[in-house]
Design a protein around this motif. Structure first.
Motif, mmCIF file in Angstrom:
data_model
loop_
_atom_site.group_PDB
_atom_site.id
_atom_site.type_symbol
_atom_site.label_atom_id
_atom_site.label_comp_id
_atom_site.label_asym_id
_atom_site.label_seq_id
_atom_site.Cartn_x
_atom_site.Cartn_y
_atom_site.Cartn_z
ATOM 1 N N MET A 1 -69.036 -35.431 -12.211
ATOM 2 C CA MET A 1 -68.942 -34.473 -11.132
ATOM 3 C C MET A 1 -68.526 -35.193 -9.861
ATOM 4 O O MET A 1 -69.122 -36.172 -9.475
ATOM 5 N N ALA A 2 -67.521 -34.736 -9.223
ATOM 6 C CA ALA A 2 -67.012 -35.435 -8.055
ATOM 7 C C ALA A 2 -67.940 -35.260 -6.874
ATOM 8 O O ALA A 2 -68.629 -34.270 -6.742
ATOM 9 N N VAL A 3 -67.944 -36.245 -6.007
ATOM 10 C CA VAL A 3 -68.707 -36.176 -4.773
ATOM 11 C C VAL A 3 -67.955 -35.283 -3.793
ATOM 12 O O VAL A 3 -66.743 -35.370 -3.664
ATOM 13 N N LEU A 4 -68.674 -34.426 -3.089
ATOM 14 C CA LEU A 4 -68.047 -33.532 -2.130
ATOM 15 C C LEU A 4 -67.946 -34.190 -0.772
ATOM 16 O O LEU A 4 -68.770 -34.978 -0.377
ATOM 17 N N PHE A 5 -66.897 -33.844 -0.015
ATOM 18 C CA PHE A 5 -66.727 -34.337 1.325
ATOM 19 C C PHE A 5 -65.952 -33.300 2.113
ATOM 20 O O PHE A 5 -65.592 -32.256 1.603
ATOM 21 N N THR A 6 -65.671 -33.569 3.387
ATOM 22 C CA THR A 6 -65.163 -32.520 4.255
ATOM 23 C C THR A 6 -63.657 -32.528 4.407
ATOM 24 O O THR A 6 -63.000 -33.532 4.242
ATOM 25 N N VAL A 7 -63.115 -31.374 4.744
ATOM 26 C CA VAL A 7 -61.762 -31.253 5.257
ATOM 27 C C VAL A 7 -61.923 -30.959 6.744
ATOM 28 O O VAL A 7 -62.064 -29.818 7.143
ATOM 29 N N PRO A 8 -61.941 -31.974 7.604
ATOM 30 C CA PRO A 8 -62.295 -31.752 9.000
ATOM 31 C C PRO A 8 -61.325 -30.854 9.744
ATOM 32 O O PRO A 8 -61.694 -30.231 10.719
ATOM 33 N N SER A 203 -63.193 -34.837 -19.402
ATOM 34 C CA SER A 203 -61.834 -35.085 -18.947
ATOM 35 C C SER A 203 -61.669 -34.644 -17.499
ATOM 36 O O SER A 203 -62.400 -33.785 -17.000
ATOM 37 N N GLN A 204 -60.694 -35.257 -16.841
ATOM 38 C CA GLN A 204 -60.248 -34.832 -15.524
ATOM 39 C C GLN A 204 -58.781 -34.418 -15.627
ATOM 40 O O GLN A 204 -57.939 -35.229 -15.995
ATOM 41 N N THR A 205 -58.513 -33.155 -15.317
ATOM 42 C CA THR A 205 -57.139 -32.667 -15.261
ATOM 43 C C THR A 205 -56.716 -32.642 -13.805
ATOM 44 O O THR A 205 -57.344 -31.981 -12.980
ATOM 45 N N VAL A 206 -55.664 -33.396 -13.480
ATOM 46 C CA VAL A 206 -55.222 -33.553 -12.100
ATOM 47 C C VAL A 206 -53.851 -32.918 -11.944
ATOM 48 O O VAL A 206 -52.936 -33.193 -12.726
ATOM 49 N N THR A 207 -53.694 -32.064 -10.925
ATOM 50 C CA THR A 207 -52.428 -31.380 -10.670
ATOM 51 C C THR A 207 -52.058 -31.509 -9.203
ATOM 52 O O THR A 207 -52.896 -31.275 -8.324
ATOM 53 N N ASN A 228 -62.843 -30.945 -13.655
ATOM 54 C CA ASN A 228 -63.698 -31.771 -14.501
ATOM 55 C C ASN A 228 -64.296 -30.922 -15.615
ATOM 56 O O ASN A 228 -64.889 -29.873 -15.345
ATOM 57 N N THR A 229 -64.153 -31.382 -16.844
ATOM 58 C CA THR A 229 -64.652 -30.652 -18.009
ATOM 59 C C THR A 229 -65.481 -31.588 -18.880
ATOM 60 O O THR A 229 -65.014 -32.661 -19.272
ATOM 61 N N GLU A 230 -66.716 -31.193 -19.159
ATOM 62 C CA GLU A 230 -67.583 -31.988 -20.033
ATOM 63 C C GLU A 230 -67.416 -31.498 -21.465
ATOM 64 O O GLU A 230 -67.456 -30.301 -21.732
ATOM 65 N N THR A 234 -71.190 -27.036 -21.107
ATOM 66 C CA THR A 234 -70.438 -25.913 -20.534
ATOM 67 C C THR A 234 -69.911 -26.236 -19.138
ATOM 68 O O THR A 234 -69.313 -25.376 -18.497
ATOM 69 N N TYR A 235 -70.138 -27.459 -18.668
ATOM 70 C CA TYR A 235 -69.738 -27.819 -17.307
ATOM 71 C C TYR A 235 -68.220 -27.850 -17.183
ATOM 72 O O TYR A 235 -67.522 -28.543 -17.932
ATOM 73 N N ARG A 236 -67.701 -27.091 -16.209
ATOM 74 C CA ARG A 236 -66.278 -27.101 -15.889
ATOM 75 C C ARG A 236 -66.123 -26.607 -14.447
ATOM 76 O O ARG A 236 -66.389 -25.441 -14.157
ATOM 77 N N LEU A 237 -65.714 -27.494 -13.559
ATOM 78 C CA LEU A 237 -65.551 -27.128 -12.157
ATOM 79 C C LEU A 237 -64.274 -27.731 -11.594
ATOM 80 O O LEU A 237 -63.834 -28.810 -12.016
ATOM 81 N N SER A 238 -63.696 -27.031 -10.625
ATOM 82 C CA SER A 238 -62.478 -27.487 -9.958
ATOM 83 C C SER A 238 -62.796 -28.020 -8.567
ATOM 84 O O SER A 238 -63.715 -27.532 -7.900
ATOM 85 N N PHE A 239 -62.030 -28.996 -8.140
ATOM 86 C CA PHE A 239 -62.179 -29.621 -6.832
ATOM 87 C C PHE A 239 -60.806 -29.741 -6.181
ATOM 88 O O PHE A 239 -59.778 -29.765 -6.868
ATOM 89 N N LEU A 240 -60.802 -29.836 -4.868
ATOM 90 C CA LEU A 240 -59.577 -30.066 -4.112
ATOM 91 C C LEU A 240 -59.693 -31.403 -3.391
ATOM 92 O O LEU A 240 -60.678 -31.648 -2.687
ATOM 93 N N PHE A 241 -58.703 -32.261 -3.564
ATOM 94 C CA PHE A 241 -58.656 -33.530 -2.854
ATOM 95 C C PHE A 241 -57.364 -33.602 -2.046
ATOM 96 O O PHE A 241 -56.289 -33.239 -2.546
#
Length: 258
Positions: A1-8, A203-207, A228-230, A234-241
């Motif tokens: 699970m990725a660490v969250l941070f800000t988009v200032p 897995s990490q799917t990066v687009t 991120n998919t385990e 059942t863990y599957r969440l999307s993140f924005l970097f």
């Protein structure tokens, strides 16, 4: 699970509750220093928008030609009930702007089952808003492609996919790369702008969703969707970097995300 941070330059970090334990938020990244050199005057880099950057599957009347700014206010085909963790106030999310506003306030769906869908919508909506506001860059060190077999070796540890608190602690304190926290077993490109990194346990799917000057400092940035998919769960969440480079041979730097 990725660490969250800000988009200032867009939203404050969203302290949403999730269905599974998540690594704690990292301090806001420091402002990136200006690159040491620039190309010849007058050179610009055109913005790039991936056709996958859309919310069409959520819209009541999806239109493939709909402009990004129109997608922010267009009504969704669904209503997502959400509740404030502070006072229990209930709301209904029916478009992108509402999703971004509730996420900014730490408001999450009433049902944990709805959280992955809600988060995916927020990630897409946030990327749409950033892409709509970005400008052409004056200089770039990102290269092409951005995603290759060494991608996770260039990303900081704070973006690693972890499933245990021990690994989350390592990710928070490490000055290394994401690949050091979650080593890559196999790398598989998926077209020109996406790839899947097999980590063994998941897995990490990066687009690449978009490229352009996001924080208006003249340097080209990239919006990356990471899902991120385990495998055994059942863990599957999307993140924005949001990432950039300050020199051709330097690793990627995180300048914001959700």
């Amino acid at each position: 699970m990725a660490v969250l941070f800000t988009v200032p330059f867009l939203l404050q970090a969203c302290q949403t509750q999730q269905a599974q334990p998540q690594a704690q938020s990292q301090p806001e990244p420091a402002a990136a220093p200006a690159p040491a050199s620039k190309p010849a005057s007058g050179v610009t880099y055109s913005t790039f928008i991936n056709p996958e950057l859309n919310i069409f599957s959520y819209l009541a009347e999806g239109n493939q030609s709909m402009a990004l700014e129109d997608q922010l206010v267009a009504p969704w085909s669904m209503m997502i009930p959400v509740v404030s963790p502070e006072d229990g106030q209930q709301y209904v999310v029916t478009n992108c702007l509402q999703a971004l506003s509730t996420a900014q306030l730490g408001i999450a769906p009433e049902s944990p089952v709805a959280y992955p869908q809600f988060r995916y919508g927020v990630v897409q909506c946030m990327a749409i808003q950033l892409a709509h506001n970005m400008e052409q860059a004056e200089y770039s060190y990102l290269g092409d492609p951005i995603i290759d077999g060494s991608f996770l070796q260039q990303m900081p540890a704070s973006s690693a996919f972890v499933v245990t608190e021990q690994d989350a602690l390592r990710a928070r304190s490490s000055q290394g790369s994401a690949a050091e926290i979650s080593p890559v077993v196999h790398y598989q490109p998926q077209g020109d702008y996406s790839a899947v990194f097999d980590l063994g346990f998941g897995s990490q799917t990066v687009t690449v969703l978009a490229r352009g000057d996001v924080n208006l400092d003249g340097t080209e940035d990239a919006l990356l969707q990471v899902t991120n998919t385990e495998y055994n769960g059942t863990y599957r969440l999307s993140f924005l970097f949001v990432v950039t480079k300050l020199a051709a041979n330097e690793p990627l730097q995180l300048i914001g995300g959700y």
